[in-house]
Design a protein around this motif. Structure first.
Motif, PDB file in Angstrom:
ATOM      1  N   GLU A 284       0.828  -1.216   0.000  1.00  0.00           N
ATOM      2  CA  GLU A 284       0.000   0.000   0.000  1.00  0.00           C
ATOM      3  C   GLU A 284       0.855   1.256   0.000  1.00  0.00           C
ATOM      4  O   GLU A 284       0.556   2.219  -0.721  1.00  0.00           O
ATOM      5  CB  GLU A 284      -0.913   0.001   1.223  1.00  0.00           C
ATOM      6  CG  GLU A 284      -2.105  -0.924   1.122  1.00  0.00           C
ATOM      7  CD  GLU A 284      -3.026  -0.772   2.317  1.00  0.00           C
ATOM      8  OE1 GLU A 284      -4.241  -0.641   2.097  1.00  0.00           O
ATOM      9  OE2 GLU A 284      -2.527  -0.772   3.456  1.00  0.00           O
ATOM     10  N   ARG A 285       1.929   1.251   0.794  1.00  0.00           N
ATOM     11  CA  ARG A 285       2.792   2.437   0.856  1.00  0.00           C
ATOM     12  C   ARG A 285       3.482   2.702  -0.473  1.00  0.00           C
ATOM     13  O   ARG A 285       3.526   3.838  -0.956  1.00  0.00           O
ATOM     14  CB  ARG A 285       3.830   2.267   1.965  1.00  0.00           C
ATOM     15  CG  ARG A 285       3.258   2.318   3.374  1.00  0.00           C
ATOM     16  CD  ARG A 285       4.375   2.439   4.405  1.00  0.00           C
ATOM     17  NE  ARG A 285       5.272   1.288   4.394  1.00  0.00           N
ATOM     18  CZ  ARG A 285       5.118   0.207   5.151  1.00  0.00           C
ATOM     19  NH1 ARG A 285       4.068   0.116   5.961  1.00  0.00           N
ATOM     20  NH2 ARG A 285       5.985  -0.776   5.115  1.00  0.00           N
ATOM     21  N   PHE A 290      -2.405   2.046  -4.069  1.00  0.00           N
ATOM     22  CA  PHE A 290      -2.765   1.497  -5.381  1.00  0.00           C
ATOM     23  C   PHE A 290      -3.221   2.571  -6.376  1.00  0.00           C
ATOM     24  O   PHE A 290      -4.026   2.312  -7.275  1.00  0.00           O
ATOM     25  CB  PHE A 290      -3.848   0.419  -5.241  1.00  0.00           C
ATOM     26  CG  PHE A 290      -3.482  -0.672  -4.288  1.00  0.00           C
ATOM     27  CD1 PHE A 290      -2.605  -1.685  -4.677  1.00  0.00           C
ATOM     28  CD2 PHE A 290      -3.961  -0.673  -2.986  1.00  0.00           C
ATOM     29  CE1 PHE A 290      -2.236  -2.684  -3.793  1.00  0.00           C
ATOM     30  CE2 PHE A 290      -3.599  -1.668  -2.089  1.00  0.00           C
ATOM     31  CZ  PHE A 290      -2.734  -2.673  -2.502  1.00  0.00           C
ATOM     32  N   SER A 291      -2.657   3.781  -6.220  1.00  0.00           N
ATOM     33  CA  SER A 291      -3.009   4.862  -7.142  1.00  0.00           C
ATOM     34  C   SER A 291      -1.806   5.441  -7.879  1.00  0.00           C
ATOM     35  O   SER A 291      -1.935   6.413  -8.613  1.00  0.00           O
ATOM     36  CB  SER A 291      -3.709   5.987  -6.363  1.00  0.00           C
ATOM     37  OG  SER A 291      -2.831   6.569  -5.405  1.00  0.00           O
ATOM     38  N   ARG A 292      -0.628   4.835  -7.701  1.00  0.00           N
ATOM     39  CA  ARG A 292       0.608   5.386  -8.280  1.00  0.00           C
ATOM     40  C   ARG A 292       0.784   4.900  -9.712  1.00  0.00           C
ATOM     41  O   ARG A 292       0.838   3.701  -9.980  1.00  0.00           O
ATOM     42  CB  ARG A 292       1.797   4.951  -7.421  1.00  0.00           C
ATOM     43  CG  ARG A 292       3.121   5.583  -7.790  1.00  0.00           C
ATOM     44  CD  ARG A 292       4.199   5.110  -6.810  1.00  0.00           C
ATOM     45  NE  ARG A 292       5.488   5.701  -7.083  1.00  0.00           N
ATOM     46  CZ  ARG A 292       6.601   5.417  -6.405  1.00  0.00           C
ATOM     47  NH1 ARG A 292       6.540   4.539  -5.397  1.00  0.00           N
ATOM     48  NH2 ARG A 292       7.747   5.992  -6.713  1.00  0.00           N
ATOM     49  N   THR A 297       1.709  -0.527 -14.129  1.00  0.00           N
ATOM     50  CA  THR A 297       1.989  -1.527 -15.172  1.00  0.00           C
ATOM     51  C   THR A 297       2.391  -2.861 -14.571  1.00  0.00           C
ATOM     52  O   THR A 297       1.832  -3.910 -14.903  1.00  0.00           O
ATOM     53  CB  THR A 297       3.086  -1.021 -16.119  1.00  0.00           C
ATOM     54  OG1 THR A 297       2.625   0.156 -16.778  1.00  0.00           O
ATOM     55  CG2 THR A 297       3.425  -2.082 -17.159  1.00  0.00           C
ATOM     56  N   ASN A 298       3.365  -2.834 -13.654  1.00  0.00           N
ATOM     57  CA  ASN A 298       3.837  -4.094 -13.068  1.00  0.00           C
ATOM     58  C   ASN A 298       2.802  -4.715 -12.132  1.00  0.00           C
ATOM     59  O   ASN A 298       2.671  -5.949 -12.068  1.00  0.00           O
ATOM     60  CB  ASN A 298       5.154  -3.877 -12.332  1.00  0.00           C
ATOM     61  CG  ASN A 298       6.339  -3.799 -13.292  1.00  0.00           C
ATOM     62  OD1 ASN A 298       6.214  -4.164 -14.464  1.00  0.00           O
ATOM     63  ND2 ASN A 298       7.472  -3.314 -12.815  1.00  0.00           N
ATOM     64  N   CYS A 299       2.042  -3.900 -11.420  1.00  0.00           N
ATOM     65  CA  CYS A 299       0.982  -4.448 -10.572  1.00  0.00           C
ATOM     66  C   CYS A 299      -0.079  -5.146 -11.422  1.00  0.00           C
ATOM     67  O   CYS A 299      -0.687  -6.131 -10.989  1.00  0.00           O
ATOM     68  CB  CYS A 299       0.342  -3.338  -9.745  1.00  0.00           C
ATOM     69  SG  CYS A 299       1.312  -2.818  -8.320  1.00  0.00           S
ATOM     70  N   GLY A 300      -0.300  -4.641 -12.624  1.00  0.00           N
ATOM     71  CA  GLY A 300      -1.276  -5.251 -13.512  1.00  0.00           C
ATOM     72  C   GLY A 300      -0.860  -6.606 -14.044  1.00  0.00           C
ATOM     73  O   GLY A 300      -1.685  -7.341 -14.603  1.00  0.00           O
ATOM     74  N   LYS A 301       0.414  -6.967 -13.877  1.00  0.00           N
ATOM     75  CA  LYS A 301       0.907  -8.257 -14.354  1.00  0.00           C
ATOM     76  C   LYS A 301       0.850  -9.344 -13.281  1.00  0.00           C
ATOM     77  O   LYS A 301       1.202 -10.494 -13.548  1.00  0.00           O
ATOM     78  CB  LYS A 301       2.356  -8.114 -14.835  1.00  0.00           C
ATOM     79  CG  LYS A 301       2.521  -7.183 -16.032  1.00  0.00           C
ATOM     80  CD  LYS A 301       3.985  -7.042 -16.412  1.00  0.00           C
ATOM     81  CE  LYS A 301       4.162  -6.139 -17.616  1.00  0.00           C
ATOM     82  NZ  LYS A 301       5.594  -5.995 -17.984  1.00  0.00           N
TER      83      LYS A 301
END
Length: 354
Positions: A284-285, A290-292, A297-301
């Motif tokens: 989260e930090r 989850f707004s950065r 892109t990498n979180c979406g993978k």
């Protein structure tokens, strides 16, 4: 026979005499623990080729692995890939010669990777890398690499010894003292240090292990050159690290900098469907709840995400990792034990007499 089994006793059952003509046996173990003494452990005269690997740390090397090897006096080829904790001394060339090679007069090929470690007590001397390397001067295979680490905060010493070229699937416990090299057979890598891992270190790791599928990291020390990397972000393409084979990433027990290291698309590229183990609050930090944009892109993978949970199942203040987003029907758990503790759920105290 090539097989992967859960526990050491499963290996012993396969070698209890029922396959008395077995000449080649390759076994990959999930864990090595105290053996069941009731299993037949007679001599294995027909076994010529034996390979034993386990990426999980064992406290029972001397009472499990060595007695098994002593049953194989006619062995001609031996491969060992082990992570050993709690021996009297760090495992070196002298140990291999007196405890293994001496008992195998017909052995003509010996490849190995052994990571050994122990806690430092008052007055204990720590051998240097040069001291360890000297023990291999008259070793049958003279292409041996060794390096020693000392972790003062954890009061632990560690030694790696391995034959090269490296043919094992695991390379564990890599620190900043990693000597480098090319390890095309390795699929699982773990990193640990009390000194910071800079971005350049991860670039070295990717180049040394181009086909790495699993990577785990423990390091609670902040990166030193993070600010300079940010100020030079316009040149990010020249230092972007591409993990083209990575399927599973564990970044539990780390400073936020390392979560950022892997989630910023200016620093790291990996394929879709990554399994990620991470502390949820840290996630989260780093992602700014989850707004950065830089981590989007990498979180979406990420296909499967795991959260660190300190309050369930583990004993003695151990840490438990539980699944919070998974396509599996069962919740898998991983346990990180505090210093001096071990066991499946951190329920056992380490024997203080080594």
């Amino acid at each position: 026979l090539i097989i992967r089994v859960e526990i050491f006793d499963d290996c012993l059952y396969l070698l209890d005499g029922r396959y008395d003509q077995l000449h080649t046996f390759h076994v990959d173990l999930v864990k090595i623990s105290f053996p069941d003494g009731s299993i037949n452990q007679d001599h294995l005269p027909n076994l010529k080729c034996f390979s034993l690997s386990c990426k999980r740390e064992t406290f029972d090397y001397e009472i499990a692995v060595l007695p098994l090897l002593y049953r194989m006096s006619n062995l001609e080829e031996l491969d060992l890939c082990l992570k050993v904790r709690g021996s009297n001394t760090l495992i070196d060339g002298k140990h291999l010669k007196t405890k293994i090679l001496k008992h195998m007069p017909r052995l003509n090929q010996f490849t190995f990777f052994i990571q050994s470690s122990n806690y430092i007590r008052d007055g204990m001397s720590i051998p240097s890398t040069e001291d360890i390397q000297k023990t291999f001067i008259d070793f049958p295979n003279n292409n041996i690499i060794s390096h020693v680490d000392f972790f003062p905060n954890f009061e632990r010493s560690q030694c790696h010894i391995y034959s090269y070229p490296f043919l094992m699937r695991y390379y564990t416990g890599i620190s900043n003292s990693f000597p480098g090299g090319l390890f095309e057979h390795v699929r699982a890598v773990s990193l640990y240090d009390e000194r910071p891992f800079e971005h350049e270190f991860f670039l070295r790791i990717q180049k040394s292990f181009p086909f790495m599928e699993e990577l785990s990291l423990v390091n609670r020390t902040a990166q030193n050159r993070k600010q300079s990397n940010q100020s030079n972000s316009h040149n990010h393409n020249s230092s972007l690290i591409e993990y083209t084979s990575l399927c599973k990433l564990s970044i539990v027990g780390v400073h936020d900098d390392y979560v950022e290291e892997f989630l910023l698309d200016t620093k790291t590229y990996f394929q879709n469907n990554l399994i990620l183990l991470v502390n949820y609050e840290c996630l989260e930090r780093v992602t700014h709840d989850f707004s950065r944009d830089a981590t989007r892109t990498n979180c979406g993978k990420i296909n499967t995400k795991y959260e660190l949970n300190n309050n369930k199942i583990c004993n003695n203040s151990g840490q438990c990792i539980r699944s919070v987003l998974s396509r599996q029907t069962l919740e898998p758990y991983t346990f990180i034990c505090s210093k001096g503790l071990h066991g499946d759920r951190c329920e056992h105290e380490e024997n203080k007499i080594y």
